[in-house]
Motif scaffolding. Sequence first.
Motif, PDB file in Angstrom:
ATOM      1  N   ALA A 165      36.694  41.170  44.134  1.00 15.94           N
ATOM      2  CA  ALA A 165      37.905  40.512  43.639  1.00 15.94           C
ATOM      3  C   ALA A 165      39.095  41.459  43.666  1.00 15.94           C
ATOM      4  N   ALA A 166      38.862  42.718  43.303  1.00 17.55           N
ATOM      5  CA  ALA A 166      39.943  43.704  43.288  1.00 17.55           C
ATOM      6  C   ALA A 166      40.538  43.889  44.676  1.00 17.55           C
ATOM      7  N   LEU A 167      39.675  43.943  45.694  1.00 17.95           N
ATOM      8  CA  LEU A 167      40.149  44.228  47.046  1.00 17.95           C
ATOM      9  C   LEU A 167      40.569  42.966  47.791  1.00 17.95           C
ATOM     10  N   ALA A 168      40.084  41.813  47.356  1.00 18.22           N
ATOM     11  CA  ALA A 168      40.499  40.559  47.996  1.00 18.22           C
ATOM     12  C   ALA A 168      41.849  40.087  47.475  1.00 18.22           C
ATOM     13  N   ALA A 169      42.239  40.541  46.261  1.00 18.83           N
ATOM     14  CA  ALA A 169      43.479  40.057  45.644  1.00 18.83           C
ATOM     15  C   ALA A 169      44.686  40.311  46.543  1.00 18.83           C
ATOM     16  N   GLY A 170      44.796  41.531  47.049  1.00 20.95           N
ATOM     17  CA  GLY A 170      45.931  41.857  47.895  1.00 20.95           C
ATOM     18  C   GLY A 170      45.933  41.058  49.178  1.00 20.95           C
ATOM     19  N   PHE A 171      44.771  40.966  49.823  1.00 22.08           N
ATOM     20  CA  PHE A 171      44.698  40.263  51.095  1.00 22.08           C
ATOM     21  C   PHE A 171      45.004  38.784  50.919  1.00 22.08           C
ATOM     22  N   VAL A 172      44.522  38.191  49.826  1.00 20.27           N
ATOM     23  CA  VAL A 172      44.789  36.773  49.570  1.00 20.27           C
ATOM     24  C   VAL A 172      46.283  36.545  49.386  1.00 20.27           C
ATOM     25  N   MET A 173      46.953  37.403  48.597  1.00 17.15           N
ATOM     26  CA  MET A 173      48.394  37.259  48.386  1.00 17.15           C
ATOM     27  C   MET A 173      49.154  37.364  49.700  1.00 17.15           C
ATOM     28  N   ALA A 174      48.802  38.369  50.496  1.00 16.06           N
ATOM     29  CA  ALA A 174      49.513  38.582  51.757  1.00 16.06           C
ATOM     30  C   ALA A 174      49.285  37.427  52.719  1.00 16.06           C
ATOM     31  N   THR A 175      48.059  36.897  52.750  1.00 15.81           N
ATOM     32  CA  THR A 175      47.731  35.795  53.645  1.00 15.81           C
ATOM     33  C   THR A 175      48.459  34.518  53.238  1.00 15.81           C
ATOM     34  N   VAL A 176      48.409  34.196  51.945  1.00 18.93           N
ATOM     35  CA  VAL A 176      49.060  32.981  51.458  1.00 18.93           C
ATOM     36  C   VAL A 176      50.568  33.065  51.653  1.00 18.93           C
ATOM     37  N   ASP A 177      51.151  34.244  51.389  1.00 19.57           N
ATOM     38  CA  ASP A 177      52.600  34.378  51.501  1.00 19.57           C
ATOM     39  C   ASP A 177      53.097  34.269  52.934  1.00 19.57           C
ATOM     40  N   ALA A 178      52.195  34.437  53.909  1.00 26.33           N
ATOM     41  CA  ALA A 178      52.597  34.292  55.304  1.00 26.33           C
ATOM     42  C   ALA A 178      52.778  32.827  55.694  1.00 26.33           C
ATOM     43  N   THR A 179      52.174  31.889  54.911  1.00 29.96           N
ATOM     44  CA  THR A 179      52.242  30.470  55.266  1.00 29.96           C
ATOM     45  C   THR A 179      52.855  29.592  54.182  1.00 29.96           C
ATOM     46  N   VAL A 180      52.793  30.039  52.928  1.00 28.84           N
ATOM     47  CA  VAL A 180      53.211  29.177  51.827  1.00 28.84           C
ATOM     48  C   VAL A 180      54.700  28.838  51.894  1.00 28.84           C
TER      49      VAL A 180
ATOM     50  N   LEU B 201      52.653  37.853  40.672  1.00 28.78           N
ATOM     51  CA  LEU B 201      52.709  38.880  39.630  1.00 28.78           C
ATOM     52  C   LEU B 201      51.385  39.025  38.880  1.00 28.78           C
ATOM     53  N   PRO B 202      50.836  37.952  38.277  1.00 31.07           N
ATOM     54  CA  PRO B 202      49.560  38.140  37.585  1.00 31.07           C
ATOM     55  C   PRO B 202      48.407  38.485  38.527  1.00 31.07           C
ATOM     56  N   ILE B 203      48.406  37.902  39.741  1.00 32.28           N
ATOM     57  CA  ILE B 203      47.326  38.207  40.690  1.00 32.28           C
ATOM     58  C   ILE B 203      47.396  39.661  41.121  1.00 32.28           C
ATOM     59  N   GLY B 204      48.597  40.122  41.465  1.00 39.58           N
ATOM     60  CA  GLY B 204      48.760  41.499  41.908  1.00 39.58           C
ATOM     61  C   GLY B 204      48.450  42.507  40.823  1.00 39.58           C
ATOM     62  N   LEU B 205      48.917  42.254  39.621  1.00 37.68           N
ATOM     63  CA  LEU B 205      48.650  43.175  38.510  1.00 37.68           C
ATOM     64  C   LEU B 205      47.156  43.236  38.190  1.00 37.68           C
ATOM     65  N   ALA B 206      46.495  42.076  38.206  1.00 37.44           N
ATOM     66  CA  ALA B 206      45.053  42.053  37.954  1.00 37.44           C
ATOM     67  C   ALA B 206      44.306  42.818  39.046  1.00 37.44           C
ATOM     68  N   GLY B 207      44.701  42.602  40.306  1.00 38.07           N
ATOM     69  CA  GLY B 207      44.053  43.319  41.397  1.00 38.07           C
ATOM     70  C   GLY B 207      44.259  44.817  41.305  1.00 38.07           C
ATOM     71  N   ALA B 208      45.469  45.245  40.940  1.00 40.02           N
ATOM     72  CA  ALA B 208      45.750  46.676  40.815  1.00 40.02           C
ATOM     73  C   ALA B 208      44.955  47.301  39.677  1.00 40.02           C
ATOM     74  N   LEU B 209      44.876  46.613  38.538  1.00 41.61           N
ATOM     75  CA  LEU B 209      44.132  47.142  37.395  1.00 41.61           C
ATOM     76  C   LEU B 209      42.642  47.233  37.693  1.00 41.61           C
ATOM     77  N   LEU B 210      42.088  46.210  38.343  1.00 42.13           N
ATOM     78  CA  LEU B 210      40.672  46.242  38.715  1.00 42.13           C
ATOM     79  C   LEU B 210      40.394  47.359  39.725  1.00 42.13           C
ATOM     80  N   THR B 211      41.303  47.529  40.661  1.00 36.13           N
ATOM     81  CA  THR B 211      41.141  48.599  41.649  1.00 36.13           C
ATOM     82  C   THR B 211      41.176  49.957  40.976  1.00 36.13           C
ATOM     83  N   ARG B 212      42.130  50.139  40.072  1.00 33.42           N
ATOM     84  CA  ARG B 212      42.259  51.405  39.338  1.00 33.42           C
ATOM     85  C   ARG B 212      41.003  51.714  38.541  1.00 33.42           C
ATOM     86  N   ARG B 213      40.374  50.681  38.023  1.00 34.59           N
ATOM     87  CA  ARG B 213      39.219  50.881  37.141  1.00 34.59           C
ATOM     88  C   ARG B 213      37.897  50.968  37.891  1.00 34.59           C
TER      89      ARG B 213
END
Length: 468
Positions: free
Chosen positions: A30-45, A189-201
């Motif tokens: 989940a930590a590593l998929a968060a960034g990719f999901v955001m980037a993928t969705v933002d390319a089409t949304v 914002l919440p997805i990115g922050l959650a992904g960053a915190l999970l990655t950090r931990r």
Amino acid sequence: MTGDAVSDQTREDTGGRTLGPGGGPGVRLAALAAGFVMATVDATVVNIAGARIRTLLPLSVSQLTWVIDGYVLTFASLLLLAGSLADRFGARRIYLQGMVVFVVASAACGLAPDGPVLITARLVQGAGAALFMPASLTLLTTSFADPAVRTRMVGLWTAIVSTFTALGPVIGGVLVSALGWRSIFLLNLPIGLAGALLTRRYIAAIPARRVRPPVLGNALGVLVLVALSFTLIEGPALGWSSPPVLFSGAAAVVLAVTLVTQQRRSRAPVVPLGLFLDARFTAANLVGFLINFGVMGGIYMLGLFLQNARGVPPFVAGLQMLPMMAGPLLGNLLFARYSHRWGVRRLLIAALALAGVASAALLGVGDSTPYWLLATAVGFANLGVGVGAPAVTFALMEAAGTDRANIAGSMLNANRQFGGLVGVAVTGIVLAHPDDWYRVARTSFLITAAAYGTAALLARRTLAPSRR
């Protein structure tokens, strides 16, 4: 901890603290998929939100094209450099920094008071995505020591990305209809922050390597893409003979020649030019370019077409695009199932031919064309793309060989993004004077069919039959 794999039981952060196995593989995924999901969705949304943004902000057609292409521009042009930075400074550090940049830029997009601010924020957002995308793949493959677990996690990661790619228009439609267009950016914002915190931990740092990023080559590449993008996007608005457009077009040519010359002399080129001496490698890159050219240009047009020509709200437009966007996911599954039986080259040619024929079937689209026919034709075109994308990846890797596989894969990914960038820009030219949306759609489908047809011919004439 080794440089190849990180234990599933103990991990250390950059400060030397040992991190426990808490959360398990699912949390790390989940930590590593968060960034990719955001980037993928933002390319089409944004394609679904585009009509609403253009009306409420308001934006010209060229400004709306910049909102979409600005993101792809910095993402595509910085992708190769970001991979080198991950090696030089550590994949986890670059991943986290990219996430921070992306989240801050997403907030700026969501709060943008006008077009120039939104465009600038999208440029920064693309740079953030470029930073964390290569690093996320590296971290994914090194975070699981057990090969079986690693294989399963990579498969799940791919399925998550493919699913959210298909759901992008629907997510955009729901958010725009319920919360307004700004919500498509603020959700990061919440997805990115959650992904960053999970990655950090839970994600361990990988030792950095003393490599020298090819900064000059990448800088020249960025300038080439900027000049080319300005020429294609602003040409219809300013006039093709206007001084700024003529200057940017000439600059793109001069900078491209300079880039090739510099790369030939460089001891550490961004991409070894010798690879392009192999006709199969060159053809595979051109096919990858043409595939994304057709896909991204088509998505841009469809999101606006459904809302302007058919008069449906964003939510309905997103739902109507869902079956069309499911084609790539189904195509990936078909490739995995039948590539060994039919051969990669034969499957690639058939898939691209299907995409071209399906797109050409809509050259007569009009107000009497039923939705089911439109959805079926676009769905089959995207099905062909879904089969063709992994096929061309396999063909390119086979041409490059195992010793050059990493740089070849990075080149193909960057080249695909470049194809999407040009596809959206060319579609923007078609959309410059949308007095008749059905004529716009017919022209767009003609361009898409030509792209897929050309790709099929390239594959047939240049790519050697697969040994598999």
